[in-house]
Design a protein around this motif. Structure first.
Motif, PDB file in Angstrom:
ATOM      1  N   PRO A 102       0.842  -1.200   0.000  1.00 16.24           N
ATOM      2  CA  PRO A 102       0.000   0.000   0.000  1.00 16.24           C
ATOM      3  C   PRO A 102       0.880   1.254   0.000  1.00 16.24           C
ATOM      4  O   PRO A 102       1.925   1.276   0.646  1.00 16.24           O
ATOM      5  N   GLN A 103       0.447   2.267  -0.714  1.00 16.61           N
ATOM      6  CA  GLN A 103       1.244   3.500  -0.792  1.00 16.61           C
ATOM      7  C   GLN A 103       1.094   4.355   0.456  1.00 16.61           C
ATOM      8  O   GLN A 103       0.053   4.332   1.108  1.00 16.61           O
ATOM      9  N   GLU A 104       2.121   5.148   0.738  1.00 16.25           N
ATOM     10  CA  GLU A 104       2.013   6.128   1.830  1.00 16.25           C
ATOM     11  C   GLU A 104       0.889   7.099   1.520  1.00 16.25           C
ATOM     12  O   GLU A 104       0.602   7.385   0.370  1.00 16.25           O
ATOM     13  N   GLY A 105       0.242   7.603   2.565  1.00 20.02           N
ATOM     14  CA  GLY A 105      -0.839   8.558   2.363  1.00 20.02           C
ATOM     15  C   GLY A 105      -2.168   7.913   1.992  1.00 20.02           C
ATOM     16  O   GLY A 105      -3.131   8.607   1.698  1.00 20.02           O
ATOM     17  N   GLU A 173       6.601  -5.303   6.137  1.00 18.71           N
ATOM     18  CA  GLU A 173       7.228  -4.556   5.041  1.00 18.71           C
ATOM     19  C   GLU A 173       6.637  -3.165   4.812  1.00 18.71           C
ATOM     20  O   GLU A 173       7.293  -2.310   4.225  1.00 18.71           O
ATOM     21  N   SER A 174       5.405  -2.947   5.264  1.00 24.75           N
ATOM     22  CA  SER A 174       4.793  -1.634   5.042  1.00 24.75           C
ATOM     23  C   SER A 174       5.250  -0.654   6.127  1.00 24.75           C
ATOM     24  O   SER A 174       5.433  -1.031   7.282  1.00 24.75           O
ATOM     25  N   LYS A 175       5.394   0.600   5.734  1.00 22.90           N
ATOM     26  CA  LYS A 175       5.754   1.627   6.719  1.00 22.90           C
ATOM     27  C   LYS A 175       4.521   2.295   7.321  1.00 22.90           C
ATOM     28  O   LYS A 175       4.632   3.157   8.192  1.00 22.90           O
ATOM     29  N   LEU A 176       3.331   1.929   6.843  1.00 24.75           N
ATOM     30  CA  LEU A 176       2.107   2.559   7.345  1.00 24.75           C
ATOM     31  C   LEU A 176       1.799   2.097   8.768  1.00 24.75           C
ATOM     32  O   LEU A 176       2.085   0.958   9.133  1.00 24.75           O
ATOM     33  N   SER A 190     -11.032   7.635  20.843  1.00 21.97           N
ATOM     34  CA  SER A 190      -9.922   8.494  21.271  1.00 21.97           C
ATOM     35  C   SER A 190      -8.987   8.861  20.111  1.00 21.97           C
ATOM     36  O   SER A 190      -8.000   9.553  20.314  1.00 21.97           O
ATOM     37  N   PHE A 191      -9.304   8.409  18.901  1.00 22.55           N
ATOM     38  CA  PHE A 191      -8.461   8.727  17.747  1.00 22.55           C
ATOM     39  C   PHE A 191      -9.017   9.922  16.966  1.00 22.55           C
ATOM     40  O   PHE A 191     -10.221  10.141  16.935  1.00 22.55           O
ATOM     41  N   THR A 192      -8.127  10.681  16.344  1.00 24.07           N
ATOM     42  CA  THR A 192      -8.566  11.694  15.386  1.00 24.07           C
ATOM     43  C   THR A 192      -8.585  11.042  13.998  1.00 24.07           C
ATOM     44  O   THR A 192      -8.123   9.915  13.820  1.00 24.07           O
ATOM     45  N   THR A 193      -9.130  11.773  13.015  1.00 24.17           N
ATOM     46  CA  THR A 193      -9.315  11.189  11.688  1.00 24.17           C
ATOM     47  C   THR A 193      -7.976  10.734  11.087  1.00 24.17           C
ATOM     48  O   THR A 193      -7.010  11.477  11.073  1.00 24.17           O
ATOM     49  N   LEU A 194      -7.991   9.512  10.615  1.00 21.59           N
ATOM     50  CA  LEU A 194      -6.801   8.871  10.048  1.00 21.59           C
ATOM     51  C   LEU A 194      -6.570   9.348   8.619  1.00 21.59           C
ATOM     52  O   LEU A 194      -7.504   9.372   7.817  1.00 21.59           O
ATOM     53  N   ARG A 195      -5.324   9.670   8.277  1.00 20.16           N
ATOM     54  CA  ARG A 195      -5.026  10.036   6.889  1.00 20.16           C
ATOM     55  C   ARG A 195      -4.342   8.892   6.149  1.00 20.16           C
ATOM     56  O   ARG A 195      -4.383   8.815   4.934  1.00 20.16           O
ATOM     57  N   GLU A 196      -3.694   8.017   6.890  1.00 19.41           N
ATOM     58  CA  GLU A 196      -3.095   6.834   6.259  1.00 19.41           C
ATOM     59  C   GLU A 196      -3.050   5.715   7.282  1.00 19.41           C
ATOM     60  O   GLU A 196      -3.117   5.952   8.488  1.00 19.41           O
ATOM     61  N   GLY A 197      -2.995   4.475   6.793  1.00 19.82           N
ATOM     62  CA  GLY A 197      -2.906   3.346   7.716  1.00 19.82           C
ATOM     63  C   GLY A 197      -3.570   2.101   7.183  1.00 19.82           C
ATOM     64  O   GLY A 197      -4.262   2.124   6.167  1.00 19.82           O
ATOM     65  N   ILE A 198      -3.332   1.011   7.903  1.00 20.14           N
ATOM     66  CA  ILE A 198      -3.900  -0.294   7.563  1.00 20.14           C
ATOM     67  C   ILE A 198      -4.894  -0.677   8.658  1.00 20.14           C
ATOM     68  O   ILE A 198      -4.513  -0.791   9.820  1.00 20.14           O
ATOM     69  N   ILE A 199      -6.166  -0.820   8.302  1.00 25.86           N
ATOM     70  CA  ILE A 199      -7.178  -1.254   9.276  1.00 25.86           C
ATOM     71  C   ILE A 199      -7.321  -2.765   9.154  1.00 25.86           C
ATOM     72  O   ILE A 199      -7.660  -3.287   8.090  1.00 25.86           O
TER      73      ILE A 199
END
Lengths: 246, 246
Positions: A102-105, A173-176, A190-199
């Motif tokens: 997956p790409q960053e961002g 291998e992913s940096k996300l 308790s989280f703010t809106t995510l801009r990148e990541g793996i759910i």
């Protein structure tokens, strides 16, 4: 009219091994066939009633004439993998295997050992709603091209890329950042809106494996106010996206 | 061993009209039968394999001896309404019809014309997770005591009261604020946590009726970031509860 060989071929695509051999699959249902045609998916043939073909003639323009087959309800029933057959079906080429992490961002949904075809389709539809463009599925997930999965996507399969990958490899291998849905993690409110990541969403009965939870950068939990022991996997994914992405 | 008459009676409860006539229903599945017994629900009989009965003997203590029937897998398959029969079934009395409007200070889920038994069960499970103790169903919803619904509740039917009521009557007579899930309402992320109210969820294909939307005090919408036209009704209810209740 379809030849016996055509009927046999379409029926054979109800089985994963035949789909993999031919790299083709079947989509059933009025709305989903429309959406796949509109999205410009590689539709190789459409089988539908005369009324359906007439109503959607514009959508069928770009297909070769011999790719559009008029069939009656009885023939559709014979072709269908579903208990309630529809008035249109399509034969499609699978997309080529997608490469890379997956790409960053970007936000991706990663599914581990999802077994129910309906849940898988619903998860693809949820991803599409929330603008997630890529889903990673572990090799032990139900096949994405299962006819029940395709139907449950309600057309979203046209807009979401699905890639099979070992989840541990993905996390190593992913940096996300990665967010594992568990029963004992950090409250999702308790989280703010995510801009990148793996759910990360796990199997319907067992949830995520210990190994996956251990490799994730975050463990998250939907707070429970009542008595239910768990939530349906697709519902949990929807609730998490509804807190982390909007 | 079950008598032919007993087998016929249990099979007859697969049909709504027979359930209504007898005010009894069937719950299938290892986990759900355990939960119903633990919750002290009015279980009139348990049909299960010898292994299951042995493993859960403590739960069965308070039942009369003749209410516990050892049956083999073949007999369970014969009794089952589901495609994948389980190793335990229970026969239960329906609760008496519940009176009155939702109380002030409570949150209730109101369902209009939900047709799929699995969705109905999943909605009951979502309500239970978020501590909603009462669900209102319109008269044209699928029967709550459908075997597939009961199974999909995963035991939550023991903790959530279900009341049938005309939705318009509910909205006209209740003093609670009401929140209609639509595609063109106020963004759900703009609300603070709800302490009381009626969350309205509509039919899988059509959503809520115009009449219901017109009578609700609020119209709410899950913001869409991608391409899907809609969400599954149960997923939408989960996402809404996940924003308004926690």
């Amino acid at each position: 009219m379809l030849s016996k060989a055509q009927i046999k071929y379409i029926q054979s695509l109800q089985h994963k091994k035949n789909r993999q051999k031919s790299s083709q699959y079947i989509a059933e249902g009025d709305k989903i066939v429309q959406e796949l045609l509109q999205a410009g998916m590689p539709v190789k043939a459409v089988y539908a009633t005369s009324a359906w073909l007439l109503q959607h003639s514009q959508l069928l323009d770009r297909l070769p004439a011999d790719a559009v087959k008029e069939v009656d309800q009885a023939a559709l029933k014979q072709l269908s993998a579903l208990t309630t057959p529809n008035n249109a079906m399509a034969l499609l080429d699978m997309p080529p295997a997608q490469g890379g992490l997956p790409q960053e961002g970007t936000v991706v949904l990663a599914l581990e050992a999802i077994q129910d075809p309906g849940n898988m389709g619903t998860l693809i539809r949820i991803a599409d709603w929330f603008g997630i463009r890529q889903i990673i599925v572990s090799p032990d997930c139900v096949d994405v091209y299962n006819p029940k999965t395709i139907q449950a996507t309600m057309g979203s399969i046209a807009r979401v890329q699905v890639k099979e990958m070992d989840i541990r490899t993905l996390l190593e291998e992913s940096k996300l950042p990665s967010y594992a849905a568990t029963l004992h993690g950090v409250d999702i409110t308790s989280f703010t809106t995510l801009r990148e990541g793996i759910i990360l969403i796990g199997n319907e009965g067992r949830g995520l494996s210990e190994e996956t939870i251990a490799h994730a950068t975050h463990r998250i939990t939907i707070p429970r106010l009542g008595g239910a022991e768990s939530l349906n996997a697709a519902v949990a994914a929807g609730i998490i996206c509804g807190r982390l992405l909007i």
